[in-house]
Design an enzyme around this catalytic site. Structure first.
Site, PDB file in Angstrom:
ATOM      1  N   GLU A 129       0.882  -1.152  -0.011  1.00  0.00           N
ATOM      2  CA  GLU A 129       0.007  -0.026  -0.035  1.00  0.00           C
ATOM      3  C   GLU A 129       0.893   1.069  -0.135  1.00  0.00           C
ATOM      4  O   GLU A 129       1.834   1.276   0.609  1.00  0.00           O
ATOM      5  CB  GLU A 129      -0.848   0.103   1.123  1.00  0.00           C
ATOM      6  CG  GLU A 129      -1.723   1.178   1.346  1.00  0.00           C
ATOM      7  CD  GLU A 129      -2.479   1.229   2.565  1.00  0.00           C
ATOM      8  OE1 GLU A 129      -3.052   0.159   2.780  1.00  0.00           O
ATOM      9  OE2 GLU A 129      -2.961   2.199   3.070  1.00  0.00           O
TER      10      GLU A 129
ATOM     11  N   GLU B 204      -2.157  11.289   3.245  1.00  0.00           N
ATOM     12  CA  GLU B 204      -3.583  11.112   4.260  1.00  0.00           C
ATOM     13  C   GLU B 204      -3.755  12.352   4.945  1.00  0.00           C
ATOM     14  O   GLU B 204      -2.527  12.926   5.421  1.00  0.00           O
ATOM     15  CB  GLU B 204      -3.528   9.771   4.961  1.00  0.00           C
ATOM     16  CG  GLU B 204      -3.784   8.518   4.507  1.00  0.00           C
ATOM     17  CD  GLU B 204      -3.496   7.317   5.262  1.00  0.00           C
ATOM     18  OE1 GLU B 204      -4.676   6.609   5.611  1.00  0.00           O
ATOM     19  OE2 GLU B 204      -2.432   7.025   5.712  1.00  0.00           O
TER      20      GLU B 204
END
Length: 287
Positions: free
Chosen positions: A165, A170
């Protein structure tokens, strides 16, 4: 094979030592030639030499389903999140931008109390290596958890985190003006992922480019310019557990509500609706 002389030119833009295999076939003859090549330094122009191979500029009137699929449903998404992802009801194209809008459906602060969008390019637009850039403006408020990220195209067979990932960006609303870049693998995932944080005072007020330069050597994360590096991931001894990144990855654009990280300080129900605006997604690769 006679006196024919052939020349083969390959471009290796990054410093390092490479094992190059050349398979030769002619008139039933087959031979494998192997040569080790050492490049002393990076090509200073290698980023400029990359070519735009795909982009979504969000210039149409509808979201392009040749590029994107809506993932739907609630149930926490593995992180105790509270949103229900709808089949496009919370996403639109406006003024040349993708707008993902999070809405409050009730006051209960439980799974399904909010609706949002999660768009993936799995099976449609997947990439191995390159320079990825996403220009976006982020939502605000306690409980918001927007993300611009990638997952391995083999997640259906390998599972997470073995597929790898790449969190290009974020953001958690209870910690305003700080953006995060993280890599998750079998050797380190979740709270143990390999990442860094960067102060960005206008993350909610202005558009910024969230970028990734990814090749067989390393990943470099940046904001607005490759000179503004936020994180570098480059395991010295690469293994399947710390580097599952020689295979394709697909994009994910989503805004979650609450959850194990986004909801650390709860959800402020007075902030809704909230939106993440995405100007473009672009991928450049070497010729």
């Amino acid at each position: 094979m006679g006196d024919n002389i052939y020349e083969l030119e390959i471009y290796l833009p990054r410093a390092g030592t490479y094992d190059v295999d050349l398979h030769v076939y002619k008139d039933g003859f087959e031979e494998l030639l192997t040569k080790q090549i050492t490049i002393a330094q990076d090509d200073p122009d290698y980023l400029d030499n990359m070519t735009l191979v795909w982009s979504d500029e969000f210039d149409g009137t509808e979201i392009n389903t040749d590029y994107w699929t809506f993932e739907t449903g609630s149930g926490g998404w593995g992180n105790n999140e509270l949103q229900n992802y709808t089949n496009g009801d919370n996403a639109e194209i406006a003024d040349g931008k993708l707008i993902i809008t999070v809405r409050k459906e009730n006051e209960f602060k439980v799974a399904g109390s909010y609706t949002s969008t999660r768009m993936i390019s799995k099976g449609k637009k997947e990439f191995t290596y390159g320079r990825m850039e996403v220009r976006a403006k982020l939502p605000s408020g306690t409980g918001m958890w927007p993300a611009i990220w990638m997952l391995g195209g083999n997640i259906s067979t390998e599972g997470w985190p073995a597929c790898g990932e790449i969190d290009i960006m974020e953001y958690v609303g209870y910690q305003p003006d700080v953006v995060h870049a993280t890599v998750h693998t079998t050797s380190g995932s979740g709270a143990n992922g390999d990442g860094s944080s960067k102060a960005l005072e206008t993350a909610e007020e202005a558009f910024h480019v969230y970028g990734l330069i990814w090749d067989a050597k390393e990943m470099i994360f940046y904001i607005d310019s490759p000179e503004n590096v936020t994180h570098t991931y480059a395991p010295f001894n690469k293994t399947a557990s710390n580097w599952p990144f020689d295979l394709s990855q697909f994009f994910i654009l989503n805004v979650a509500v609450g959850g194990n990280w986004g909801g650390v300080q709860g959800v402020d129900n007075t902030i809704f609706p909230q939106s993440m605006a995405v100007d473009y997604v672009r991928v450049y690769q070497s010729n």
